[in-house]
Design a protein around this motif. Structure first.
Motif, PDB file in Angstrom:
ATOM      1  N   ASN A   1      -6.336   8.537   2.530  1.00  0.00           N
ATOM      2  CA  ASN A   1      -5.740   8.096   1.262  1.00  0.00           C
ATOM      3  C   ASN A   1      -6.740   8.084   0.112  1.00  0.00           C
ATOM      4  OD1 ASN A   1      -3.203   7.659   2.297  1.00  0.00           O
ATOM      5  ND2 ASN A   1      -3.513   5.470   2.648  1.00  0.00           N
TER       6      ASN A   1
ATOM      7  N   ASP B   1       6.766  -5.742   4.581  1.00  0.00           N
ATOM      8  CA  ASP B   1       5.678  -4.778   4.630  1.00  0.00           C
ATOM      9  C   ASP B   1       5.277  -4.664   6.098  1.00  0.00           C
ATOM     10  OD1 ASP B   1       3.453  -3.346   3.087  1.00  0.00           O
ATOM     11  OD2 ASP B   1       2.313  -4.639   4.425  1.00  0.00           O
ATOM     12  N   ASN B   2       5.233  -3.442   6.594  1.00  0.00           N
ATOM     13  CA  ASN B   2       4.862  -3.246   7.994  1.00  0.00           C
ATOM     14  C   ASN B   2       5.750  -4.010   8.977  1.00  0.00           C
ATOM     15  OD1 ASN B   2       2.584  -1.477   8.771  1.00  0.00           O
ATOM     16  ND2 ASN B   2       1.621  -2.507   7.044  1.00  0.00           N
TER      17      ASN B   2
ATOM     18  N   VAL C   1      -3.370   8.553   7.681  1.00  0.00           N
ATOM     19  CA  VAL C   1      -3.846   8.316   6.316  1.00  0.00           C
ATOM     20  C   VAL C   1      -5.322   7.900   6.218  1.00  0.00           C
ATOM     21  CG1 VAL C   1      -1.584   7.870   5.300  1.00  0.00           C
ATOM     22  CG2 VAL C   1      -2.797   5.998   6.434  1.00  0.00           C
TER      23      VAL C   1
ATOM     24  N   GLU D   1      -5.181  -1.651  10.506  1.00  0.00           N
ATOM     25  CA  GLU D   1      -4.913  -1.242   9.109  1.00  0.00           C
ATOM     26  C   GLU D   1      -5.052   0.267   9.047  1.00  0.00           C
ATOM     27  OE1 GLU D   1      -3.290  -1.948   6.362  1.00  0.00           O
ATOM     28  OE2 GLU D   1      -4.582  -3.596   5.694  1.00  0.00           O
ATOM     29  N   ALA D   2      -3.940   0.943   8.758  1.00  0.00           N
ATOM     30  CA  ALA D   2      -3.987   2.402   8.799  1.00  0.00           C
ATOM     31  C   ALA D   2      -5.096   2.935   7.885  1.00  0.00           C
ATOM     32  CB  ALA D   2      -2.638   2.964   8.389  1.00  0.00           C
ATOM     33  N   SER D   3      -5.091   2.495   6.654  1.00  0.00           N
ATOM     34  CA  SER D   3      -6.140   2.941   5.739  1.00  0.00           C
ATOM     35  C   SER D   3      -6.621   1.774   4.880  1.00  0.00           C
ATOM     36  CB  SER D   3      -5.591   4.055   4.834  1.00  0.00           C
ATOM     37  OG  SER D   3      -6.372   4.191   3.676  1.00  0.00           O
ATOM     38  N   GLY D   4      -5.664   1.195   4.129  1.00  0.00           N
ATOM     39  CA  GLY D   4      -6.059   0.264   3.077  1.00  0.00           C
ATOM     40  C   GLY D   4      -6.422   1.108   1.868  1.00  0.00           C
ATOM     41  N   THR D   5      -6.034   0.661   0.698  1.00  0.00           N
ATOM     42  CA  THR D   5      -6.436   1.378  -0.518  1.00  0.00           C
ATOM     43  C   THR D   5      -7.077   0.428  -1.526  1.00  0.00           C
ATOM     44  OG1 THR D   5      -4.093   1.216  -1.096  1.00  0.00           O
ATOM     45  CG2 THR D   5      -4.907   3.391  -0.470  1.00  0.00           C
TER      46      THR D   5
ATOM     47  N   GLY E   1       0.792  -1.234   0.000  1.00  0.00           N
ATOM     48  CA  GLY E   1       0.000   0.000   0.000  1.00  0.00           C
ATOM     49  C   GLY E   1       0.822   1.280   0.000  1.00  0.00           C
ATOM     50  N   LEU E   2       1.895   1.293   0.785  1.00  0.00           N
ATOM     51  CA  LEU E   2       2.679   2.515   0.915  1.00  0.00           C
ATOM     52  C   LEU E   2       3.329   2.903  -0.423  1.00  0.00           C
ATOM     53  CD1 LEU E   2       5.013   3.425   3.782  1.00  0.00           C
ATOM     54  CD2 LEU E   2       6.027   3.143   1.545  1.00  0.00           C
TER      55      LEU E   2
ATOM     56  N   TYR F   1      -2.251  -9.488  10.861  1.00  0.00           N
ATOM     57  CA  TYR F   1      -3.221  -8.447  11.212  1.00  0.00           C
ATOM     58  C   TYR F   1      -4.264  -8.253  10.110  1.00  0.00           C
ATOM     59  CZ  TYR F   1      -1.605  -4.478   8.301  1.00  0.00           C
ATOM     60  OH  TYR F   1      -1.331  -3.645   7.253  1.00  0.00           O
ATOM     61  N   LYS F   2      -3.904  -8.628   8.878  1.00  0.00           N
ATOM     62  CA  LYS F   2      -4.877  -8.520   7.776  1.00  0.00           C
ATOM     63  C   LYS F   2      -5.837  -9.720   7.772  1.00  0.00           C
ATOM     64  CE  LYS F   2      -1.677  -5.915   4.776  1.00  0.00           C
ATOM     65  NZ  LYS F   2      -2.287  -4.612   4.480  1.00  0.00           N
TER      66      LYS F   2
ATOM     67  N   LEU G   1       0.632   3.870  -2.994  1.00  0.00           N
ATOM     68  CA  LEU G   1       0.122   5.220  -2.720  1.00  0.00           C
ATOM     69  C   LEU G   1       1.049   6.261  -3.342  1.00  0.00           C
ATOM     70  CD1 LEU G   1      -2.133   6.707  -0.975  1.00  0.00           C
ATOM     71  CD2 LEU G   1      -0.282   7.154   0.636  1.00  0.00           C
TER      72      LEU G   1
ATOM     73  N   HIS H   1       2.166   5.879   8.468  1.00  0.00           N
ATOM     74  CA  HIS H   1       1.325   4.892   7.778  1.00  0.00           C
ATOM     75  C   HIS H   1       0.984   3.682   8.627  1.00  0.00           C
ATOM     76  CE1 HIS H   1       1.702   6.547   3.643  1.00  0.00           C
ATOM     77  NE2 HIS H   1       2.869   6.986   4.093  1.00  0.00           N
ATOM     78  N   THR H   2       1.366   3.692   9.886  1.00  0.00           N
ATOM     79  CA  THR H   2       1.078   2.493  10.684  1.00  0.00           C
ATOM     80  C   THR H   2       1.197   2.774  12.176  1.00  0.00           C
ATOM     81  OG1 THR H   2       1.670   0.170  11.015  1.00  0.00           O
ATOM     82  CG2 THR H   2       3.491   1.662  10.615  1.00  0.00           C
TER      83      THR H   2
HETATM   84  O1  CBF Z   1      -0.945   4.571   3.532  1.00  0.00           O
HETATM   85  C1  CBF Z   1      -0.748   3.621   2.567  1.00  0.00           C
HETATM   86  C2  CBF Z   1      -0.778   2.231   3.158  1.00  0.00           C
HETATM   87  O2  CBF Z   1       0.410   2.048   3.912  1.00  0.00           O
HETATM   88  C3  CBF Z   1       0.543   0.742   4.493  1.00  0.00           C
HETATM   89  O3  CBF Z   1       0.524  -0.216   3.469  1.00  0.00           O
HETATM   90  C4  CBF Z   1       1.904   0.647   5.200  1.00  0.00           C
HETATM   91  O4  CBF Z   1       2.824   0.114   4.660  1.00  0.00           O
HETATM   92  N1  CBF Z   1       2.054   1.115   6.404  1.00  0.00           N
HETATM   93  C5  CBF Z   1      -0.618   0.487   5.449  1.00  0.00           C
HETATM   94  O5  CBF Z   1      -0.512  -0.787   6.006  1.00  0.00           O
HETATM   95  C6  CBF Z   1      -1.948   0.653   4.717  1.00  0.00           C
HETATM   96  O6  CBF Z   1      -3.010   0.551   5.620  1.00  0.00           O
HETATM   97  C7  CBF Z   1      -2.009   2.014   4.028  1.00  0.00           C
HETATM   98  O7  CBF Z   1      -3.149   2.095   3.235  1.00  0.00           O
END
Ligand code: CBF
Length: 838
Positions: A481, A287-288, A451, A673-677, A135-136, A571-572, A139, A373-374
């Protein structure tokens, strides 16, 4: 604007200005010319790869002139620029995007057809530029598209990894990682061998007196060269073509040590070169999750130092005073990865330019903005003080000074709160001591944003709570986002885009997504619904074909396609999904044939990569494949349930998958989940979603209406209490989930031992992700999905209504918010008649 040609000779240049093709004949000429000259192939010797290369080169030529003029225009007007620093840019393929943004895809389609090619096949030859994890990085790519489309003077800065995110193969149900070498032929980048920066590492700091002033001088150590590679970023329906500059590492001072080579010491003669090139060799595939490896810190400094050198060099050309720097430059930190840029700018201003500390610090903090983002603790970057000291000795001193002045101000404001100093210190007094990068990013920026609304609230009330007290709430803001509708609708789903255009007065909705609201008045239009449903079905047929081609499993496109594609992470909760699938399977097995006939056929589709070192995530992939291996060949079940794991999920696959989903799953534990896109991508493509009250799901619900989304599960405010109860109270597992576990333990899906840790995480280790707590409501909600899907007419109405209300989730809206609230930057109007025009 710098120009080396004197005035009298410019006439000849003007007369011979390049004119780009605008029609089919012009395009074909360009393709044939590139096949024969650039690719050095003889006439008629052209396969699909050559057709792809030549088409890309034809479009690239077009972009270059726009790109040059955009750069000239921006330099000439000398307005404020935005610099987006991101360690990841998950761009995907470029050709299709370039053709659509330039507005000449039809021309290319007709031209290629005349030359003997189908455009779809040609586009598929391109390797995804996969310089990101999820996602990051995606974005960042959407933001570049919006920045160019909205005519903002903006640059992206990143690393040119030789290997992007690994390719995933599934062998015997397990993930196997294969290197992704994507640079064989990449027509979209321009090496700038004349744009290089020497980057220093290691060494020591000495005090020297110059002109009566004592200064710190960082000496000796190792030098690595950064070489710029530029990638043009075309805006949609505008000549603005911005620049993405990616740095590649190279040994400084030549290819290899010739003296060592001559004396026969062949291996060590290339050692320096190899060590230098390693820096930009590979993207960390986490990731994360942050692991604190020295090479990663080296990557970060290499990239920010080269970028800042470039930014400062550009600023200095305007001969303005340093105090004007923040009026000319806005730097956005995409997560904490580029936080060293704050320290580097302070170093440049104080040590090299001779500014006083306070003056320099004022400039620095007015320049930077930081996006978080997290909130996941394992993803928050911390670097051991010893490692920073070794690699970047002067930077560590500066970090200590920043911290000292910061803590002094905190002490003054909160004299009675000693513990506050410990909590907010940039240096964590642990064993070993650590530099807390998020805290450094907050202290060194004028704005910090989350986000999505929930996420931005959470950072203010949890991880950054003390900083809200210190700085006040205004420093913290939210920018929810968004995604670019150009790639995620127009390019991914051309037929739907065309249908929408026919109801929304043309393609303007691609630049103003709120215009989608015109669709709502057509919801009752039977013919419109029929066309909508036909497009969805065709997209499902295409995905079904891909599934058959890649897995051998035949799925019925009339089934409900239920999709969860994203990075694999506890977490997902892909484990919740596959446990739910097993529950469905067991329920079907327990039915009589007559009962089964009344059930709705479903295809559960998964996709996503696990970080290579994330064992549990890999076990989840293994369980999904093991369940598929049993279910997909069960004759009692037939089409009623199929379980598919799509190998090597990436951007170009997402473009095929999103338009084909009926329901997609965004089911993270609330608050994680900060946002998810991808939630936005699926809804925009006419699919509904099942999700938790987490990230942007909440705002999607607010926009499209509760009746158009399937929400379930505990709320973020309950999570802490539930976790506490799991650990300190009695923890009973949901009885249906228990049955699922028993079935796995019976060996129905292969060796039970393989999955015992996954089960133990729920039963014995506190169920941190609340799988059991949410299981019942998850299953019930899936039943609601089945019921809703039976009424196709209403289902389609829900989809259309949802799409019509998705205007908010365009990345154009995000960029306008950043521009206004954080960057204070204006778009640069394109004057089509001036010589700086298109
Ligand atoms: O903000 C963009 C995305 O960033 C992440 O993927 C990240 O790497 N921290 C978050 O996990 C997503 O929720 C977020 O949409």
């Amino acid at each position: 604007v710098e120009a080396s040609i004197p005035e009298p000779q410019r006439e000849a240049w003007k007369r011979n200005q390049i004119t780009s093709f605008t029609d089919k004949d012009g395009f074909e000429k360009e393709v044939v010319r590139h096949v024969e000259t650039t690719l050095a192939r003889s006439m008629f010797n052209c396969d699909e790869i050559a057709a792809y290369s030549a088409t890309s080169l034809a479009f690239r030529d077009r972009l270059i002139t726009h790109w040059n003029r955009t750069q000239q225009r921006q330099t000439y007007r000398d307005t404020k620029r935005v610099y987006y620093l991101s360690l990841e840019f998950l761009m995907g393929r470029a050709l299709d995007n370039a053709m659509l943004n330039v507005g000449l895809k039809n021309v290319a389609q007709d031209g290629l057809a005349e030359l003997g090619f189908r455009i779809e096949d040609v586009v598929k030859q391109e390797h995804d530029a996969a310089l990101g994890n999820g996602g990051l990085g995606r974005l960042a790519a959407c933001f570049l598209d919006s920045l160019a489309t909205l005519n903002f003077p903006a640059w992206g800065y990143g690393l040119r990894y030789r290997y992007g995110i690994f390719k995933q193969e599934i062998i015997d149900g397990y993930q196997v990682e294969v290197p992704d070498y994507w640079l064989d032929f990449n027509p979209w980048e321009f090496p700038r061998h004349d744009v290089t920066v020497d980057i220093q590492f290691f060494g020591q700091v000495n005090k020297k007196t110059v002109g009566g002033k004592t200064i710190s001088v960082w000496e000796a150590g190792e030098i690595v060269q950064a070489v710029a590679y530029d990638v043009p970023i075309p805006g949609y329906d505008t000549p603005t073509t911005n620049n993405l500059r990616l740095w590649s590492s190279k040994a400084s001072g030549g290819e290899f040590d010739f003296q060592k080579f001559n004396s026969g010491d062949y291996e060590s003669s290339v050692a320096d070169q190899q060590r230098a090139e390693t820096i930009s060799a590979v993207l960390y595939p986490n990731d994360n999750l942050e692991r604190g490896k020295e090479l990663r810190l080296k990557q970060q400094y290499f990239w920010v130092a080269a970028s800042l050198y470039d930014i400062v060099r550009r600023f200095k050309k305007s001969r303005r005073s340093w105090n004007e720097f923040p009026d000319q430059v806005a730097i956005q930190l995409n997560d904490t990865h580029p936080t060293l840029a704050i320290v580097e700018l302070q170093r440049i201003l104080v040590d090299i330019e001779g500014l006083e500390w306070d003056n320099a610090w004022e400039i620095v903090t007015s320049t930077f903005g930081y996006t978080n983002h997290t909130v996941l603790p394992e993803a928050l970057e911390k670097w051991p003080v010893g490692l920073v000291q070794h690699l970047l000795p002067r930077h560590l001193q500066i970090i200590y000074d920043i911290n000292l002045f910061f803590l002094q101000s905190v002490e003054k404001a909160f004299p009675d709160d000693r513990d506050m100093l410990r909590r907010v210190s940039i240096i964590e007094e642990s064993q070993p001591k650590m530099v807390r990068m998020a805290f450094l990013a907050i202290v060194g920026s004028h704005k910090v944003n989350g986000v999505a609304e929930l996420h931005s609230d959470l950072i203010k009330t949890t991880i950054f709570k003390d900083f809200v007290e210190i700085y006040g709430p205004d420093k913290f803001t939210n920018v929810t986002n968004g995604i670019t509708p150009r790639r995620w609708l127009h390019q991914a789903n051309p037929r739907l885009s065309e249908l929408i255009a026919s109801k929304c007065g043309g393609n303007d909705f691609l630049k103003d997504l709120t215009l989608l609201n015109q669709l709502e008045k057509h919801v009752e239009d039977k013919q419109f619904r029929k066309e909508w449903a036909e497009i969805k079905y065709a997209n499902k047929v295409r995905l079904a074909k891909h599934i058959k081609d890649t897995t051998g499993v035949v799925v019925n496109p009339a089934s409900l396609f239920d999709v969860q594609v994203k990075r694999i992470h506890e977490y997902k909760r892909q484990q919740l999904n596959i446990f739910g699938v097993i529950h469905r399977y067991l329920s079907l097995k327990a039915m009589t044939p007559d009962q089964r006939k009344k059930q709705l056929p479903r295809v559960s589709i998964f996709g996503g990569k696990a970080a290579p070192g994330y064992w549990m995530a890999k076990q989840i992939i293994h369980l999904i494949n093991s369940v598929g291996a049993v279910v997909n060949k069960d004759e009692d079940i037939g089409d009623l349930l199929k379980v598919i794991f799509l190998e090597d999920y990436n951007v170009s696959k997402a473009e095929m998958i999103c338009p084909a989903s009926d329901i997609s799953e965004h089911i993270s534990t609330a608050g994680t989940e900060a946002s998810g896109t991808s939630n936005m991508k699926f809804v925009l493509n006419g699919g509904l979603i099942i999700g938790t009250c987490d990230g942007a799901n909440i705002e999607i619900t607010r926009e499209i209406g509760e009746s158009n989304i399937f929400l379930f599960g505990n709320l973020s405010e309950d999570v802490e209490d539930l976790r506490h109860a799991h650990t300190y109270g009695s923890h009973t597992i949901d009885s249906d989930l228990d049955k699922v576990f028993n079935e796995i333990e019976k060996g129905t899906f292969g060796t039970p031992h393989d999955f015992s840790a996954m089960i133990a995480a729920v039963r014995q280790h506190g169920d941190y992700y609340l799988v059991s707590d949410d299981f019942h409501s998850y299953i019930e909600t899936h039943q609601l999905v089945d019921e809703a899907y039976r009424n196709q007419d209403e289902w389609i109405a829900k989809c259309i209504t949802s799409v019509s209300r998705m205007g908010f989730f365009t990345s154009d809206r995000c960029i306008n918010e950043y521009a206004e609230e954080i960057w204070n930057v204006e778009p640069l109007a394109v004057d089509r008649h001036s010589i700086w025009g298109p």
